[in-house]
Write an enzyme that holds these catalytic residues in place. Structure first.
Site, PDB file in Angstrom:
ATOM      1  N   LYS A 184       1.180  -1.374   0.032  1.00  0.00           N
ATOM      2  CA  LYS A 184       0.139   0.129  -0.045  1.00  0.00           C
ATOM      3  C   LYS A 184       0.618   1.041   0.125  1.00  0.00           C
ATOM      4  O   LYS A 184       1.971   1.276   0.402  1.00  0.00           O
ATOM      5  CB  LYS A 184      -0.799  -0.171   1.622  1.00  0.00           C
ATOM      6  CG  LYS A 184      -2.514  -0.627   1.293  1.00  0.00           C
ATOM      7  CD  LYS A 184      -3.200  -0.589   1.986  1.00  0.00           C
ATOM      8  CE  LYS A 184      -4.090  -1.668   1.666  1.00  0.00           C
ATOM      9  NZ  LYS A 184      -5.526  -1.648   2.666  1.00  0.00           N
TER      10      LYS A 184
ATOM     11  N   ARG B  52      -2.875 -10.468   4.793  1.00  0.00           N
ATOM     12  CA  ARG B  52      -3.267 -10.246   3.114  1.00  0.00           C
ATOM     13  C   ARG B  52      -2.194  -9.807   2.537  1.00  0.00           C
ATOM     14  O   ARG B  52      -2.035  -9.029   2.666  1.00  0.00           O
ATOM     15  CB  ARG B  52      -4.859  -9.941   3.898  1.00  0.00           C
ATOM     16  CG  ARG B  52      -5.311  -9.742   2.058  1.00  0.00           C
ATOM     17  CD  ARG B  52      -7.178  -9.294   2.010  1.00  0.00           C
ATOM     18  NE  ARG B  52      -7.612  -8.790   0.600  1.00  0.00           N
ATOM     19  CZ  ARG B  52      -7.083  -8.326  -0.664  1.00  0.00           C
ATOM     20  NH1 ARG B  52      -6.298  -7.380   0.211  1.00  0.00           N
ATOM     21  NH2 ARG B  52      -8.252  -8.184  -1.895  1.00  0.00           N
TER      22      ARG B  52
END
Length: 344
Positions: free
Chosen positions: A289, A324
């Site tokens: 991210k 994840r």
């Protein structure tokens, strides 16, 4: 349940030392262990009302203390830290959009992830990156349905999660054999989602987000982001339970990058152990991210895996976290090192 009062566990100890400290009364198990904690921060509202050893916690905090020491449900996935591999069947995901454009490519990638250690595969057919374009539920299912069918046939013992906010896709996915529904809106987007899932037995991931992927940046205003995320997730858990979803089926995701700016993401990560107050398994997703790019200076998403692994370590104490990630092999190496050093 209002969750006005929260406990933040501090002073973590690991492995054999943790077990000795628990037996001697100097520590308590975090989420049932194997990690233990020796200190706590007691929070009422937004104020710290106590910072103390676990032996000094007042009796009136017994309920909150019990909540953070009990084991969390495993929701059909093995206990302990597990890897959830990301399979984006989308043309526009921020990291790997368009790379799994057909069934064969997706299945090959899935096999690679499972060989590398993934116990869950999370399939998504709609990008939720900031400013992403929405697709119809029918188009979303057209993307992921054939992949789900193929994975059920070729990897029958692997848990399959479907990342969707649409009840139509949820219904098709569960009927096809999906084990988990992962909703970035915590069942707030599609009003038909809650009654649909209430009569199923799959796991349900409730992620924290405000607004939509198109508008969420406008909502990144918090009194205290880590406390607000816990309390807002608690509200969504309460809605889900009242709607008929058994609490043991529910997992939570703090939603890094969703309606949170860089500084808020860092603050949330610093205080990630506040999530144990919810008593749910945590899905932890920081993979590649922008926050990792901001922290490392790496502008290319697929080169952020080392930063992802480092940022994931605080989640290892959360009690059966699902990590994840895009890079399963690298994350599995990091998890194995952590287990040998801190758990065994």
């Amino acid at each position: 349940m209002t969750y006005v009062r929260l406990i933040e566990p501090l002073g973590l100890v690991y492995g054999n030392i943790a077990q000795v400290a628990i037996r001697q009364g100097d520590a308590l198990p975090l989420c049932g262990g194997p990690v233990a904690f020796t200190f706590v921060r007691l929070i009422t509202g937004y104020q710290t009302v106590g910072l103390m050893p676990v032996q000094k916690v007042p009796q009136e905090w017994a309920l909150e203390l019990e909540r953070i020491t009990c084991s969390v449900p495993s929701v059909g996935v093995p206990v302990g830290p597990q890897i959830m591999g990301i399979l984006n069947i989308t043309p526009d995901s921020f990291s790997d959009g368009g790379k799994l454009a057909n069934i064969d490519q997706a299945v090959v990638k899935a096999h690679e992830m499972v060989r590398s250690g993934a116990t869950v595969l999370d399939i998504g057919g709609e990008s939720t990156r900031p400013g992403s374009a929405s697709v119809t539920p029918e188009e979303e299912w057209e993307r992921i349905g054939p992949v789900l069918i193929a994975l059920k046939a070729e990897l029958p013992n692997v848990a399959i999660s479907v990342d969707t906010r649409n009840s139509y896709v949820m219904q098709q996915a569960v009927a096809t054999g999906a084990h988990i529904i992962n909703d970035v809106t915590a069942l707030a987007y599609d009003k038909a989602a809650l009654p649909l899932l209430a009569v199923q037995d799959c796991g349900v991931v409730l992620m924290h987000m405000r607004g939509t992927p198109q508008t969420m940046a406008q909502h990144a205003v918090y009194e205290d982001v880590s406390i607000d995320v816990v309390r807002e997730l608690a509200q969504r858990i309460e809605v889900a339970v009242k709607g008929g979803i058994a609490r043991h089926r529910i997992m939570v995701d703090p939603g890094f990058g969703f309606a949170k700016n860089f500084e808020q993401n860092k603050e949330l990560l610093r205080h990630i152990l506040l999530l144990v107050n919810l008593g749910c398994r945590v899905v932890f997703g920081v993979s590649r991210k922008r926050m990792i790019g901001n922290l490392t200076g790496e502008t290319t998403p697929h080169l952020r895996d080392a930063g992802t692994q480092a940022a994931s370590f605080p989640a290892m104490a959360l009690g059966n976290p699902l990590l994840r990630v895009h890079d399963v092999k690298g994350m599995m190496q990091a998890v194995n090192v952590w287990r040998e050093i801190y758990q065994n």
